[in-house]
Scaffold this motif. Sequence first.
Motif, mmCIF file in Angstrom:
data_model
loop_
_atom_site.group_PDB
_atom_site.id
_atom_site.type_symbol
_atom_site.label_atom_id
_atom_site.label_comp_id
_atom_site.label_asym_id
_atom_site.label_seq_id
_atom_site.Cartn_x
_atom_site.Cartn_y
_atom_site.Cartn_z
ATOM 1 N N TYR A 229 0.821 -1.214 0.000
ATOM 2 C CA TYR A 229 0.000 0.000 0.000
ATOM 3 C C TYR A 229 0.858 1.269 0.000
ATOM 4 N N ALA A 230 2.118 1.135 -0.378
ATOM 5 C CA ALA A 230 2.975 2.319 -0.491
ATOM 6 C C ALA A 230 2.536 3.159 -1.694
ATOM 7 N N SER A 231 2.511 4.474 -1.510
ATOM 8 C CA SER A 231 2.183 5.361 -2.622
ATOM 9 C C SER A 231 3.260 6.443 -2.726
ATOM 10 N N ASN A 232 3.250 7.164 -3.823
ATOM 11 C CA ASN A 232 4.299 8.152 -4.064
ATOM 12 C C ASN A 232 3.920 9.558 -3.607
ATOM 13 N N HIS A 238 5.546 11.267 4.674
ATOM 14 C CA HIS A 238 5.648 11.906 5.985
ATOM 15 C C HIS A 238 5.055 11.057 7.110
ATOM 16 N N LYS A 239 4.580 9.872 6.792
ATOM 17 C CA LYS A 239 4.028 9.005 7.832
ATOM 18 C C LYS A 239 5.153 8.469 8.720
ATOM 19 N N ALA A 240 4.781 8.042 9.925
ATOM 20 C CA ALA A 240 5.768 7.473 10.849
ATOM 21 C C ALA A 240 6.390 6.228 10.231
ATOM 22 N N PRO A 241 7.677 5.971 10.519
ATOM 23 C CA PRO A 241 8.361 4.806 9.927
ATOM 24 C C PRO A 241 7.611 3.490 10.125
ATOM 25 N N SER A 242 7.007 3.301 11.302
ATOM 26 C CA SER A 242 6.292 2.047 11.562
ATOM 27 C C SER A 242 5.082 1.905 10.648
ATOM 28 N N TRP A 243 4.435 3.031 10.314
ATOM 29 C CA TRP A 243 3.279 2.966 9.414
ATOM 30 C C TRP A 243 3.711 2.725 7.971
ATOM 31 N N ILE A 244 4.810 3.324 7.565
ATOM 32 C CA ILE A 244 5.318 3.092 6.202
ATOM 33 C C ILE A 244 5.634 1.607 6.026
ATOM 34 N N GLU A 288 6.867 6.268 19.673
ATOM 35 C CA GLU A 288 6.764 7.118 18.476
ATOM 36 C C GLU A 288 5.694 8.188 18.649
ATOM 37 N N VAL A 289 4.542 7.774 19.192
ATOM 38 C CA VAL A 289 3.427 8.711 19.369
ATOM 39 C C VAL A 289 3.766 9.752 20.431
ATOM 40 N N ILE A 290 4.364 9.326 21.535
ATOM 41 C CA ILE A 290 4.741 10.250 22.613
ATOM 42 C C ILE A 290 5.723 11.288 22.082
ATOM 43 N N GLU A 291 6.692 10.835 21.292
ATOM 44 C CA GLU A 291 7.727 11.731 20.768
ATOM 45 C C GLU A 291 7.246 12.545 19.569
ATOM 46 N N GLY A 292 6.169 12.058 18.913
ATOM 47 C CA GLY A 292 5.658 12.728 17.714
ATOM 48 C C GLY A 292 4.383 13.486 17.967
ATOM 49 N N ARG A 293 3.242 12.821 17.760
ATOM 50 C CA ARG A 293 1.946 13.511 17.818
ATOM 51 C C ARG A 293 1.677 14.153 19.180
ATOM 52 N N GLU A 294 1.974 13.464 20.269
ATOM 53 C CA GLU A 294 1.750 14.029 21.605
ATOM 54 C C GLU A 294 2.532 15.343 21.766
#
Length: 442
Positions: A229-232, A238-244, A288-294
């Motif tokens: 499901y990777a797209s260009n 810009h998604k988190a590495p775990s989501w990519i 990742e969420v604590i360091e990013g979105r939070e």
Amino acid sequence: MTKKFSVTIAGGGSTFTPGIILMLMENTNRFPVGEIKLYDNNMERQQILGEACKIMMQERHPAIKFSYTTDPKEAFSDIDFVMAHIRVGLYEMREKDEKIPLKYGVVGQETCGPGGIAYGMRSIGGVLEILDYMEKYSPNAWMLNYSNPAAIVAEATRRLRPTSKIINICDMPVAIEGIFADILGYKSRKDFIVRYYGLNHFGWWTSITDKAGNDLLPKLKEHVNQFGYASNTEDFQHKAPSWIETFKKAKDIYALDPTTLPNTYLKYYYYPDYVVEHSDIHHTRANEVIEGREKEVFGMAKKIIAANTAKDASFHTGAHATFIVDLACAIAFNTKERMLLIVENNGIIENFSKDAMVEVPCLVGNNGPEPLSIGTIPTFQKGLMEQQVAVEKLTVDAWIEGSYQKLWQALTLSKTVPSASVAKQILDDLIVANKDFWPELQ
């Protein structure tokens, strides 16, 4: 005169709350809002976001009444909708959900496997509490619930509040359909008509067409076979590495049944060994969420408060927020919009348990969801789903009965756990970690 709706956002201290408010504001032309209230039992978190959103609302939408509170009566009186997204135990407990199973070589994930079971045992009571507040103070309101793990919460509300006006939803299929639109070059997922079935975080697309009826599956399958499901698009990069990594892994999930397209969460059930091998017990998705979105959301909120203006401020609005506004519109205006929702099977999937909570397309109006028939499903999917439904039902049994035995059985039956002995070790650790949240188990 057009009715203006009153909305309570339960989980007002969530990082998703500002995005929901912004999405409501962006859609006032189709869903008029007269009042927004935030409710949370954690005043410290909610006050930061509440004050920032208050400043933003006063500047941009002064005609809309806005407040935040920890008082249930104030929060749930005279409202039309509750949009609930609570996280009992916050990210401190999510981190334990992920790291305790990994200690035993088992998938550590917030909604799948032992972590999902642990989270479910915390969420049931919190969701029921909010539902009861709504019914006490605004008995005609609807609760649109996307508190995780949605499958366990949906099973609990089906059994314990069978007549309640609650709809359990998930934005993951919506997010994946947004990626399908990117891959195919369509403007929006709303350009599609889809057929999908399964459980929450556990399903498959069997048909995707455009509004003219053109079959889009072949082109999508060609892409997924090569790239997952990777797209260009810039958004994907810009998604988190775990989501990519998760979206790319869809290529391997798809290989098991190339007649359908899978929900990405199936990787935890098909390839648990791979997931564990590529997990870092010291730094999981919670970190990742604590360091990013939070950090980003609360940082922005504090900046607004310090400056006493939201003039140059911005919060992200995603599929999560868009979907819930679509659902509110469908109920409020009886639009019969087609949406994927979690509902009781009751014959929708002919060869599957009637009392299972399944995720299927529904037409939504002012009486709630009207599920569309799926027919029979293949042996492969049916077997996987029956095992997972049993896990969810045993978890709810354990919560209701305070049963150690039932929860041990649930963990043992999870496809992510290799044996009953490992299940017991994980369970005993989770009991200690969740002593302030779970009912006492005997």
